[in-house]
Design an enzyme around this catalytic site. Structure first.
Site: not given
Ligand code: 9MR
Length: 411
Positions: A186, A246, A315
């Protein structure tokens, strides 16, 4: 007598009402057998983000939320996936200590327990591990960005020393045991106006403090890839592959005249031109039903593959709430709508996977990861609206297979 008949009639009606399956539970509780192991049906690895000890999107009992706990009903679902990713447990803030490590040996201060739990599980279960993530402006302790620079921020040399230490520490620990790493996650933020104005990005602020402009603001990304390659190779990780990842870059979604995809493409192309050791692109794939046409995602994969990079969908999840239907703020849909949405969700998963398979045979894509196991534990229940009930995954709130699972194994 009349009175007795009325009582009987009321009791009868009450009974009928209770014995019918409440309409409420109908659309989301299909009776689907999940004996077919999902990943065996597809030529590329199919993985899942595993909620571990640091993950509790639903606010529920952590013994259930943590899928590595063999008592969790989510644990059994892991058999459908042959790659695992820690949903939160390998992020910088999960691994790093609360304050800047005082010794030269950073690893001694790191919190490895929860990341180890995933790696050990994967090895014992014969699954691959994808690492998420080394460098990210979010989920990183604030000490990492603080120091003797402008406004109390770290100077560029302090930042670079910390980045190198972190990357070195992680590769000294896991070497080639984690085969794919999200090196920088990101880096492009389009939530503020104009291209490359990722002012929320704490890396960018420090780059700008150091007088870096235009593409030079991405120098930290180039360095991150160079360190990742160097320390992977020095620690028996010659097999490790490195990704730039990203969201919102899979298609040319325009906001204010520019697209995030175009800026992300410029960055990827620049890295390739600089000779950065980047192996591939991770499209996060946080999609919404009816909003992300398969042809657009297909074109996005072609666009980045033309740079000589391999794409991984890292993801994937699909919200049933659709911006095309003005539902960005909705928290629920009616049961009749839900039934239709769950069927459309299933077909959409299948359409994406069929396209991914074509891309796999064209050697443009080589992995698909689904962001979570079951609907009740998805981050999407709290995003973009907190407390919404979403249905983005392959297994429902009772950990039963959904139509979406069936569509992916039914051929
Ligand atoms: O699914 C993840 C959630 O449990 C966390 O609270 C959040 C904050 O770090 O991150 C979520 O995963 C993210 C990922 O690390 C990066 N891309 C977006 C995902 C969804 O927010």
């Amino acid at each position: 007598m009349k009175y007795k008949i009325s009582i009987c009639l009321i009791m009868f009606l009450v009974l009928i009402n209770f014995s019918c399956k409440p309409e409420d539970s109908a659309p989301d509780t299909p009776d689907i057998n999940d004996n077919v192991i999902l990943h065996t049906k597809w030529p590329f690895p199919v993985g899942a983000a595993v909620p571990g000890a640091n993950t509790n999107n639903s606010g529920s009992n952590s013994a259930v939320a943590n899928a590595l706990n063999t008592g969790s009903p989510q644990h059994n679902l892991l058999r459908h996936f042959n790659v695992v990713v820690a949903e939160n447990e390998m992020k910088p803030d999960a691994l790093m200590p609360a304050s800047v490590p005082s010794t030269g040996n950073w690893g001694a201060n790191y919190r490895w327990t929860n990341a180890d739990a995933l790696v050990n599980y994967a090895e014992s279960a014969g699954k691959g591990v994808r690492g998420h993530c080394l460098i990210w402006h979010d989920q990183t302790p604030s000490w990492f960005f603080s120091g003797s620079g402008q406004g109390g921020r770290a100077s560029i040399s302090e930042l670079y020393a910390r980045m190198e230490n972190h990357i070195k520490t992680v590769f000294e620990k896991y070497g080639g045991r984690i085969e794919w790493w999200d090196v920088v996650n990101e880096a492009i933020d389009h939530d503020v106006s104009g291209p490359r104005k990722d002012t929320r990005g704490r890396y960018t602020e420090i780059m700008e403090d150091a007088g870096k402009t235009d593409m030079d603001r991405y120098e930290y990304i180039l360095k991150a890839f160079q360190w990742a390659r160097q320390y992977a190779d020095e620690n028996d990780g010659g097999n490790v592959k490195l990704y730039l990842t990203d969201f919102g870059v899979e298609r040319p979604f325009s906001r204010g005249g520019t697209t995030k995809q175009a800026d992300f493409f410029d960055l990827a192309q620049w890295l390739v031109q600089q000779g950065a050791p980047v192996d591939g692109i991770g499209f996060q794939g946080h999609f919404r039903l009816y909003d992300h046409p398969v042809e657009q995602i297909s074109a996005g994969i072609d666009m980045f593959a033309a740079l000589g990079l391999t794409i991984q969908i890292c993801e994937l999840d699909i919200s049933i709430f659709s911006n095309a239907k003005n539902e960005s703020q909705r928290t629920s849909v009616s049961n009749s709508v839900l039934g239709e949405r769950l069927s459309d969700l299933a077909q959409t998963y299948r359409d994406y996977f069929d396209m991914f398979k074509e891309k796999y045979y064209e050697e443009k894509l080589d992995m698909v990861i689904i962001w979570g196991l079951s609907d009740g534990h998805s981050w999407l229940n709290n995003h973009p609206v907190s407390g919404r009930t979403d249905y983005p995954l392959l297994f429902n709130r009772s950990y039963q297979a959904k139509e979406a699972y069936q569509k992916l194994v039914d051929f």
